[in-house]
Write a protein that holds these residues in place. Structure first.
Motif, PDB file in Angstrom:
ATOM      1  N   GLN A  79     -21.528 -18.752 -28.407  1.00  0.00           N
ATOM      2  CA  GLN A  79     -20.672 -18.089 -29.367  1.00  0.00           C
ATOM      3  C   GLN A  79     -20.062 -19.053 -30.382  1.00  0.00           C
ATOM      4  O   GLN A  79     -19.713 -18.659 -31.467  1.00  0.00           O
ATOM      5  CB  GLN A  79     -19.563 -17.335 -28.622  1.00  0.00           C
ATOM      6  CG  GLN A  79     -18.781 -16.368 -29.467  1.00  0.00           C
ATOM      7  CD  GLN A  79     -19.676 -15.356 -30.156  1.00  0.00           C
ATOM      8  OE1 GLN A  79     -20.331 -14.553 -29.512  1.00  0.00           O
ATOM      9  NE2 GLN A  79     -19.729 -15.407 -31.476  1.00  0.00           N
TER      10      GLN A  79
ATOM     11  N   TYR B  16     -15.200 -18.291 -29.182  1.00  0.00           N
ATOM     12  CA  TYR B  16     -15.806 -18.880 -27.992  1.00  0.00           C
ATOM     13  C   TYR B  16     -15.546 -17.958 -26.811  1.00  0.00           C
ATOM     14  O   TYR B  16     -14.636 -17.131 -26.867  1.00  0.00           O
ATOM     15  CB  TYR B  16     -15.213 -20.263 -27.711  1.00  0.00           C
ATOM     16  CG  TYR B  16     -13.734 -20.241 -27.406  1.00  0.00           C
ATOM     17  CD1 TYR B  16     -13.281 -19.997 -26.102  1.00  0.00           C
ATOM     18  CD2 TYR B  16     -12.784 -20.438 -28.387  1.00  0.00           C
ATOM     19  CE1 TYR B  16     -11.931 -19.945 -25.820  1.00  0.00           C
ATOM     20  CE2 TYR B  16     -11.430 -20.391 -28.112  1.00  0.00           C
ATOM     21  CZ  TYR B  16     -11.011 -20.138 -26.815  1.00  0.00           C
ATOM     22  OH  TYR B  16      -9.669 -20.073 -26.534  1.00  0.00           O
ATOM     23  N   PHE B  17     -16.345 -18.068 -25.775  1.00  0.00           N
ATOM     24  CA  PHE B  17     -16.079 -17.331 -24.541  1.00  0.00           C
ATOM     25  C   PHE B  17     -16.103 -18.218 -23.308  1.00  0.00           C
ATOM     26  O   PHE B  17     -15.183 -18.254 -22.528  1.00  0.00           O
ATOM     27  CB  PHE B  17     -17.092 -16.199 -24.345  1.00  0.00           C
ATOM     28  CG  PHE B  17     -16.891 -15.071 -25.290  1.00  0.00           C
ATOM     29  CD1 PHE B  17     -15.741 -14.327 -25.242  1.00  0.00           C
ATOM     30  CD2 PHE B  17     -17.840 -14.761 -26.232  1.00  0.00           C
ATOM     31  CE1 PHE B  17     -15.521 -13.297 -26.127  1.00  0.00           C
ATOM     32  CE2 PHE B  17     -17.638 -13.727 -27.118  1.00  0.00           C
ATOM     33  CZ  PHE B  17     -16.476 -12.989 -27.062  1.00  0.00           C
ATOM     34  N   CYS B  18     -17.224 -18.950 -23.102  1.00  0.00           N
ATOM     35  CA  CYS B  18     -17.386 -19.611 -21.814  1.00  0.00           C
ATOM     36  C   CYS B  18     -16.557 -20.867 -21.720  1.00  0.00           C
ATOM     37  O   CYS B  18     -16.205 -21.310 -20.647  1.00  0.00           O
ATOM     38  CB  CYS B  18     -18.855 -19.917 -21.546  1.00  0.00           C
ATOM     39  SG  CYS B  18     -19.536 -21.143 -22.658  1.00  0.00           S
TER      40      CYS B  18
ATOM     41  N   GLN C 178     -20.737 -11.831 -18.898  1.00  0.00           N
ATOM     42  CA  GLN C 178     -21.454 -12.940 -18.241  1.00  0.00           C
ATOM     43  C   GLN C 178     -21.092 -14.318 -18.788  1.00  0.00           C
ATOM     44  O   GLN C 178     -21.960 -15.151 -19.018  1.00  0.00           O
ATOM     45  CB  GLN C 178     -22.976 -12.753 -18.365  1.00  0.00           C
ATOM     46  CG  GLN C 178     -23.520 -11.607 -17.573  1.00  0.00           C
ATOM     47  CD  GLN C 178     -23.388 -10.298 -18.310  1.00  0.00           C
ATOM     48  OE1 GLN C 178     -23.540 -10.235 -19.514  1.00  0.00           O
ATOM     49  NE2 GLN C 178     -23.091  -9.246 -17.577  1.00  0.00           N
ATOM     50  N   CYS C 179     -19.787 -14.579 -18.978  1.00  0.00           N
ATOM     51  CA  CYS C 179     -19.416 -15.903 -19.474  1.00  0.00           C
ATOM     52  C   CYS C 179     -19.269 -16.892 -18.324  1.00  0.00           C
ATOM     53  O   CYS C 179     -19.152 -18.080 -18.561  1.00  0.00           O
ATOM     54  CB  CYS C 179     -18.124 -15.825 -20.278  1.00  0.00           C
ATOM     55  SG  CYS C 179     -16.670 -15.563 -19.262  1.00  0.00           S
ATOM     56  N   TYR C 180     -19.213 -16.407 -17.109  1.00  0.00           N
ATOM     57  CA  TYR C 180     -19.108 -17.248 -15.908  1.00  0.00           C
ATOM     58  C   TYR C 180     -17.756 -17.935 -15.749  1.00  0.00           C
ATOM     59  O   TYR C 180     -17.590 -18.775 -14.876  1.00  0.00           O
ATOM     60  CB  TYR C 180     -20.207 -18.323 -15.866  1.00  0.00           C
ATOM     61  CG  TYR C 180     -21.534 -17.792 -15.408  1.00  0.00           C
ATOM     62  CD1 TYR C 180     -22.266 -16.948 -16.205  1.00  0.00           C
ATOM     63  CD2 TYR C 180     -22.045 -18.137 -14.164  1.00  0.00           C
ATOM     64  CE1 TYR C 180     -23.487 -16.457 -15.784  1.00  0.00           C
ATOM     65  CE2 TYR C 180     -23.263 -17.651 -13.735  1.00  0.00           C
ATOM     66  CZ  TYR C 180     -23.991 -16.812 -14.549  1.00  0.00           C
ATOM     67  OH  TYR C 180     -25.181 -16.323 -14.121  1.00  0.00           O
ATOM     68  N   ARG C 181     -16.800 -17.583 -16.592  1.00  0.00           N
ATOM     69  CA  ARG C 181     -15.531 -18.279 -16.469  1.00  0.00           C
ATOM     70  C   ARG C 181     -14.859 -17.987 -15.130  1.00  0.00           C
ATOM     71  O   ARG C 181     -14.195 -18.846 -14.569  1.00  0.00           O
ATOM     72  CB  ARG C 181     -14.583 -17.822 -17.575  1.00  0.00           C
ATOM     73  CG  ARG C 181     -14.608 -18.661 -18.788  1.00  0.00           C
ATOM     74  CD  ARG C 181     -13.235 -18.530 -19.413  1.00  0.00           C
ATOM     75  NE  ARG C 181     -13.294 -18.445 -20.846  1.00  0.00           N
ATOM     76  CZ  ARG C 181     -12.230 -18.178 -21.598  1.00  0.00           C
ATOM     77  NH1 ARG C 181     -11.081 -17.928 -21.043  1.00  0.00           N
ATOM     78  NH2 ARG C 181     -12.329 -18.150 -22.885  1.00  0.00           N
TER      79      ARG C 181
ATOM     80  N   LEU D 273     -23.948  -9.599 -26.735  1.00  0.00           N
ATOM     81  CA  LEU D 273     -22.993  -9.540 -25.620  1.00  0.00           C
ATOM     82  C   LEU D 273     -22.408  -8.141 -25.482  1.00  0.00           C
ATOM     83  O   LEU D 273     -22.056  -7.705 -24.398  1.00  0.00           O
ATOM     84  CB  LEU D 273     -21.852 -10.537 -25.845  1.00  0.00           C
ATOM     85  CG  LEU D 273     -22.182 -12.017 -25.729  1.00  0.00           C
ATOM     86  CD1 LEU D 273     -20.954 -12.850 -26.026  1.00  0.00           C
ATOM     87  CD2 LEU D 273     -22.695 -12.343 -24.345  1.00  0.00           C
TER      88      LEU D 273
ATOM     89  N   CYS E 290     -22.367 -19.221 -23.530  1.00  0.00           N
ATOM     90  CA  CYS E 290     -22.238 -17.963 -24.264  1.00  0.00           C
ATOM     91  C   CYS E 290     -22.831 -18.044 -25.660  1.00  0.00           C
ATOM     92  O   CYS E 290     -23.074 -17.018 -26.278  1.00  0.00           O
ATOM     93  CB  CYS E 290     -20.779 -17.539 -24.343  1.00  0.00           C
ATOM     94  SG  CYS E 290     -19.760 -18.589 -25.392  1.00  0.00           S
TER      95      CYS E 290
END
Lengths: 171, 317, 899
Positions: C46, C31-33, C152-155, C94, C44
């Motif tokens: 993911q 996972y990313f976001c 660009q995950c916006y976290r 990504l 994301c």
């Protein structure tokens, strides 16, 4: 049973074969280019140090005989402020060379490093750094990496687009 | 005792110990020869001084007794092997009159002494208090005791032929024909048992460095290890000289050379065969070794004895 | 409820999403976001898994694990080839622009992107075309910026803006050009910017202080530690390499700090590496030039034995050190090394929390409050992480409203935020000057601290507290008080926060009265009181005399030797008082780690270990005792302060400390001597604790360079140091599984090298660590009998002609002593010689703004720059507290202005 006797006979016949031994040191053995001997730190085509201090060689080393400290030069290039290999521990496995992402650390075909004092087997960066590109001429890590350094700004590396103008509204 | 005996004893001891030491060099050179190398060739002429260097090195090595070992037995064990093998040499006739003890039970004495050798392995392995050493010792004990049986039985053929246990007389009895011809089978069994008895390759199962570190002498270092080493080379020499004595006419040979020289030459041929075996043979599994001994060699040696005795009876009649 | 993952049944808790459920079960799903504290946005793509209708459904459909709630009998597959290929392709996309940078990236080795790339099996970049690049920004002394690496995950913005309330980090541009940064170069304003380095799954935001002495995560020697920056006691992991402290990272504690740290805590560690450290023991005047430790100990023991010795403890030293000193000098000769005001505040807080019926919450409990009332406290500067908790509490009410309205789960972050917009739950703030939390407040009230406290008393009275009525309130004030009282009454979990921040103890009293009154009304109030330093509470629990009585004792000649423990006395009282202490004391024996003004004057210096070189226990403002562990063995004579005390005691033949050798011994003596500290025995495993006969290694299994680090000194490696105090080892050998929660040196799990591996250590995502969170609460509310209210409200603040009443102003950067050794923090610290005054006062006294004014401090003149500040009521001034070399130390104080 016969095969045992046959193998004894064949082994015995080796009495009359040519010896394979090189009578070192009078006679030097020819070492192939990929022979894993003395470890050196090479330079890139611009003459800059290739090592960026990423610690991968140290992590790969099975006997933990590499120790270094990464630092950054004013021009943005990273380099090791010290780089030490304890050759009294090194087993010349070449894992460090395989791990190196910048072709900096290379094992060269030279093994004549014997010393009478173990302490002399501790090599510092001055002892390791050579003025050559070693086995990989032409490779320049910073031309591939995205980080900006002096003389190579963002977007100037290979396969890079110029930096995005984030204020542009164009699609 | 007469002065003559002292000379003989001294001479035999001197020759044997030097031979054993020299075998270090010889074995390495010959192994190298068969592996297309040179072997030790730097120290002294033909590298012979490697013996001196090795000996000095062994003397100066740290003589370490493991804290977990049974100290008395640990020290005692390596002495046993050298002593017993040297004792066995007492009955070997090197030349017409060169024998330390001209016993009429020479063969039995030889068998007795070589049996004692097993103590050194068992005690050494046990005293080391190490699992590999103990495993090696166990294997050594069973291997040596088993092979002793048909070693003795194989010898009986020559005894039957010559009618004596006295080694000197056995040699004399071969003036007409070396016993290798009537006793070929006996010779082969004795030879194989001899290899096992000296735990040389291919029967070096008590050591088996690829499985047991160094077997019964894993924990030994310095001169104590050296004793095992010397004991092994002495063992080779002993078995070789016994083969020569029993089957190849001992000191007998054309008169242009003295008997002792013939004896030494013949012995060296067999020592070389031992080394050639090491150079060419793989090590059998432990169970294979025992199976081979009890299921093949043992019946064969009995047959040999029976056959020899029967033929001897027939001829005598 | 039961769900089936790859046809295997698992029990999961309802209300979670599939990603959480999978991670909780120990399954690996990339996972990313998604972030456990930030919730899901499904950006994301993911964490895709296949979900099947029923047993017979073989086709299934791809869903994002983080967006799908668990349902009973749900069937999903992580290993499904379709899902796997999907995830592999997503990470491939990504990575199309991700630069070839790992070797020069500070995130490498603890990089979530690296881990996830390996996890999905994406090994080769199939995209042949050029990579997009960005220009970077200079984001100040703490955070490096390398936008090329962004996925660009916006976290970052979700944490910085939505979670921590930052204003100056944002997302710019469009489509595949989105850019995360500020609108121009400049230092990030948020006090929580350091968390970006951990929140960012790759190397866009990295720790700049780490960069200056860069070391990979696997090469550091780690130990569980406790932040020394304020009284909250956030859990940290401290990493060392080559004898210097390299990095502080967050150590998750489900009750204290959760996933985040403030910047003072994260970056304020550089005092450990300071060139001001005391490395060797020394005696003045130098005795034959020797620094032999034994000899000096002998001398010190003589001094202690022959002299009449008093000891001065410290709120920044551990319980053990203070207690060892207390026993060394005798209970009657032990003085608290706090300023008298700090002592008053701390003892009051202790009294309120120990003897009163209101419970003090942990920080994570505080974050769940629904009404927050902050009384006289600028939390962002005095207890930053508590401010972050208040931000979450302010979200609590609108979020639960929204969840009720639109029927979404709390983790559906985007939906919830869309519904909440910029609504806040009720937060009321009373403070003299504006605070960063004001933007959340429903009502703000300003005024002199006494005025604010009076209003607090009034609220308490309205809630039914049995106190002397507060008179003379204006109508507006009374209305406000009514409103707050009503809001507190309707709340389920009201949180009242006060503390030392305005230098007025009536604030705490008012807060206590309010909380107790609510308690009496059958409510469930939480009362949180901030304290000045990391171990203020612990020192107060140990007890001792006031600092000013020490001076009396010295003046009267009842003592001639002073042992000062980890304390710069010049920060505890005004300089002339401390000067007098040095004047009267024959010998001042200082056990400390930094060469400060006290050290300049001490006759004996004994080098103490900092938190990184010592083991010890500290007690936070909640009364939670927490153990910090030695990270590395320093060079020189440095050792724990308590060990110095034990060694002195042994040489001097002090029976009280006889036979004590290590941490367990002194903790046993401590609990025997102070029965109220009995729970400390259960705080952490003892030194003899082993798992499978093994210690817990401080070094990761990839630790490199063991045979080369010291090879330049001697090619023969020395024997590694042994730890006699704790079950941790200083090497990489030991038990490789999960250690007990108080002993987790760093978070790592196979395949999870980044800090995200913390998921594997939790009972449930975002919950407690396995085996319970570390730390033990020593203070529980006293529920028997009614509360002993503070009856008297303070008098109205009336300016005294010719005088100014100076209150302290605390700053996150600058007010704390040790963190100021970090260059970045010192750089951000404000002006320290300012006296803030009301402009009208300035006009009245004819002081031009920016001019020096002289004040009369106890008949000692000192000069400050007059600065107008229209938030100051008439007659009230303010000075930045705790700044180095500040002439006014003991605040608040009433001084005469000299023209």
């Amino acid at each position: 049973m016969f095969s045992l006797l046959r193998s004894m006979w064949l082994v015995f016949l080796h009495t009359f074969h040519k010896r394979e031994t090189y009578q070192y040191p009078e006679e030097k053995a020819p070492l192939p280019a990929r022979w894993r001997g003395r470890i050196a730190l090479t330079r890139d085509p611009d003459g800059g140090e290739r090592c960026v201090g990423c610690y991968l060689c140290a992590a790969a080393c099975p006997v933990d005989c590499i120790s270094l400290q990464a630092t950054e030069a004013p021009d943005g290039r990273r380099y090791p402020s010290f780089f030490r290999i304890n050759f009294s521990r090194c087993i010349f496995c070449g894992f460090c060379e395989e791990a190196c992402p910048t072709y900096a650390i290379q094992l060269l075909p030279d093994f004549e490093m014997a010393e009478y004092d173990r302490q002399n087997l501790v090599y510092e960066k001055e002892d390791l750094l050579i003025n050559s590109q070693g086995k990989y001429p032409g490779y320049n890590y910073y031309r591939v990496a995205g980080m900006a350094i002096e003389g190579k700004d963002k977007g100037e590396a290979q396969h890079e687009e110029p930096p995005v103008n984030i204020k542009s509204l164009l699609p | 005792m007469e002065a003559h005996y002292w000379w003989v004893i001294g001479g035999v001891l001197f020759t044997l110990l030097n031979t054993a030491a020299g075998l270090i060099w010889l074995e390495r050179r010959m192994l190298a020869l068969w592996q297309d190398r040179y072997g030790p060739n730097r120290a002294g002429p033909f590298g012979i001084l490697i013996v001196l260097a090795d000996t000095l090195k062994l003397f100066f090595k740290e003589d370490w007794i493991p804290p977990f070992a049974d100290k008395v037995v640990f020290v005692f064990a390596p002495a046993v092997v050298v002593a017993s093998v040297l004792m066995a040499f007492a009955v070997v006739p090197f030349g017409p009159n060169i024998v330390v003890a001209d016993m009429n039970i020479g063969i039995l004495f030889f068998l007795a002494m070589s049996s004692l050798g097993v103590y050194s392995i068992v005690l050494g392995g046990w005293a080391s208090n190490n699992k590999y050493a103990l495993l090696g010792a166990m294997r050594g004990a069973s291997q040596m005791i088993s092979y002793e049986v048909f070693m003795g039985l194989a010898l009986m053929g020559t005894v039957v032929l010559s009618g004596t246990f006295n080694l000197g007389k056995i040699v004399e009895a071969q003036r007409g024909m070396w016993y290798i011809f009537p006793q070929l089978l006996g010779f082969l069994i004795f030879f194989i048992a001899g290899i096992a008895e000296t735990h040389r390759l291919p029967f070096d199962i008590p050591e088996a460095e690829s499985e047991l570190v160094a077997g019964f002498h894993s924990e030994y270092s310095g001169m104590k290890f050296g004793m095992f080493f010397i004991g092994e080379y002495l063992g080779i020499t002993l078995i070789s000289s016994m083969i020569v004595t029993l089957y190849f006419g001992g000191w007998l040979g054309p008169a242009f050379l003295p008997g002792v020289i013939w004896f030494i030459l013949k012995t060296f041929v067999f020592i070389s065969v031992f080394i050639l075996l090491r150079a060419s043979m793989p090590r059998p599994r432990y169970d294979q070794l025992m199976e081979y001994g009890w299921k093949v060699l043992f019946p064969l040696s009995l047959l040999n004895l029976l056959g020899t005795a029967a033929i001897k009876l027939l001829i005598d009649k | 409820m039961t769900i089936y993952i790859d046809n295997k049944p698992y029990e999961v808790k309802p209300g979670k999403n599939l990603l959480e459920a999978c991670l909780e079960l120990g399954l690996n799903l990339p996972y990313f976001c998604w972030h456990p504290a930030l919730g899901s946005v499904g950006a994301c793509r993911q964490c895709a898994v296949k979900v099947f209708k029923d047993e017979d459904d073989k086709t299934g459909r791809l869903v994002m694990g983080c967006m799908e709630p668990v349902r009973d009998n749900l069937r999903l597959s992580i290993e499904d080839p379709g899902a796997k290929t999907f995830r592999d392709q997503v990470i491939g996309w990504l990575m199309t622009n991700h630069p070839h940078d790992c070797a020069v990236c500070d995130e490498g080795g603890s990089c979530h992107l690296q881990d996830m790339t390996v996890m999905t099996g994406h090994t080769y970049r199939n995209y042949r075309f050029s990579k997009r690049t960005f220009e970077n920004q200079d984001l100040g002394p703490f955070i490096s910026h390398e936008m090329n690496r962004c996925i660009q995950c916006y976290r970052c913005v979700r944490f910085y803006k939505d979670y921590a309330g930052g204003k100056d980090l944002n997302v710019f541009a469009a489509h595949n050009h989105v850019y995360f940064g500020r609108c121009e170069n400049g230092t990030l304003e948020s006090e929580f910017s350091g968390n970006l380095a951990e929140v960012c799954p790759t190397g866009v935001f990295t720790d700049k202080t780490l960069h200056s002495h860069y070391t990979r995560k696997w090469d550091m020697t780690w130990a569980p530690s406790v932040c020394q920056g304020c009284s909250l006691g956030c859990n940290t992991s401290a990493g060392e390499r080559y004898g210097s402290l390299r990095q502080i990272t967050n150590r998750y504690n489900g009750e204290v700090n959760g996933y985040f740290l403030c910047d003072r805590g994260r970056f304020g560690y550089e005092f450990v590496n300071s060139d001001q450290r005391i490395l060797q023991a020394a005696i003045r005047p130098h005795y034959n030039g020797t620094t032999n430790k034994d000899h000096i100990l002998e001398q010190v023991a003589q001094k202690v034995k022959n002299g009449r010795t008093i000891g001065i403890g410290s709120p920044r030293a551990s319980l053990e050190s203070n207690y060892a000193l207390k026993l060394l000098v005798g209970e009657d000769n032990f003085y608290l090394g706090m300023s008298d005001t700090d002592h008053d505040h701390t003892s009051l807080a202790l009294k309120i929390l120990r003897d009163g019926p209101a419970r003090t919450p942990s920080m994570q409990e505080a974050a769940k409050a629904d009404v927050v009332f902050i009384l006289g406290e600028d939390l962002t500067n005095t207890a930053p992480m508590l401010a972050l908790a208040v931000r979450q509490a302010a979200q609590h009410k609108p979020e639960s409203d929204a969840m009720g309205d639109i029927h979404v789960a709390a983790w559906q972050d985007a939906a919830v935020r869309e519904a909440v917009q910029d609504k806040h739950g009720p937060v009321y703030i009373f403070h003299t000057v504006p605070t960063k939390l004001d933007e959340l407040a429903e009502d703000i009230h300003r005024g002199a601290p006494e005025q604010l406290a009076r209003l607090g008393f009034a609220i308490a009275q309205m809630l039914g507290a049995d106190i002397v009525p507060v008179t003379g309130l204006s109508q507006e004030d009374a209305a406000l008080a009514e409103k707050i009282a009503a809001a507190l009454m309707t709340a389920e979990h009201p949180l009242i926060i006060s503390g030392y921040g305005s230098g007025c103890d009536h604030m705490m009293k008012a807060a206590a009265n309010i909380a107790w009154a609510l308690q009496q009304k059958g409510r469930n109030p939480m009362l949180s009181l901030t304290l000045p330093e990391v171990n203020s509470m612990g020192l107060e629990i140990l007890g001792g005399h006031r600092l000013d009585t020490a001076l009396d004792v010295l003046r009267q000649g009842d003592a001639d030797t002073v042992i000062v423990l980890e304390n710069d006395l010049y920060r505890r009282a005004d300089p002339h008082i401390i000067d007098e202490i040095f004047l009267h004391a024959q010998d001042v024996i200082l056990i400390d780690h930094l060469y400060n003004r006290t050290a300049e004057k001490a006759t004996v210096l004994l080098p103490a270990g900092t938190f990184a070189e010592a083991d010890g226990t500290v007690v936070n403002n909640e009364g939670r005792a927490q153990r910090f562990y030695q990270v590395f063995v320093p060079k020189g004579d440095m050792q724990e302060s308590w060990r110095w005390c034990l060694q002195i005691a042994e040489k001097a033949g002090i029976t009280a400390l006889q036979g004590l050798r290590n941490l367990d011994d002194i903790d046993l003596a401590l609990t025997n001597g102070m029965p109220s500290l009995e729970p400390l025995q259960q705080l952490a495993p003892h030194a003899g604790f082993r798992i499978n006969g093994q210690r817990i290694p401080r070094e990761p299994h990839r630790y490199s360079g063991r045979t080369a680090i010291l090879a330049n000194e001697n090619v023969s490696e020395p024997k590694p140091a042994e730890d006699v105090d704790t079950p941790l080892s200083f090497t990489m050998e030991g038990y490789r599984g999960e250690p007990p929660s108080p002993l987790i040196p760093f978070f790592w799990s196979p395949g999870w090298n980044s800090v995200q591996s913390v998921n594997k250590y939790q009972q449930e995502i975002g919950g407690h660590l396995h085996g319970g969170d570390p730390g033990i609460r020593l203070l529980e509310p006293h529920l028997n009998g009614g509360p002993h209210y503070f009856h008297e409200a303070p008098d109205t603040f009336v300016p005294i002609p010719g005088h100014v009443h100076i209150m302290p102003l605390y700053h996150i950067y600058g007010s704390e002593e040790l963190s100021m050794y970090t260059p970045g923090i010192a750089q951000q610290a404000g002006e320290f010689c300012c006296l803030y005054l009301n402009p009208e006062d300035l006009a009245q006294w004819n002081i031009a703004p920016g001019n020096w004014v002289t004040i009369d401090l106890d008949h000692h003149a000192c000069r400050l720059v007059a600065t107008p500040n229209h938030w100051m009521p008439r007659g009230l001034g303010a000075v930045s507290a705790g700044m180095p070399h500040s002439p006014v130390v003991d605040l608040p104080v009433c001084v005469k202005l000299q023209a």
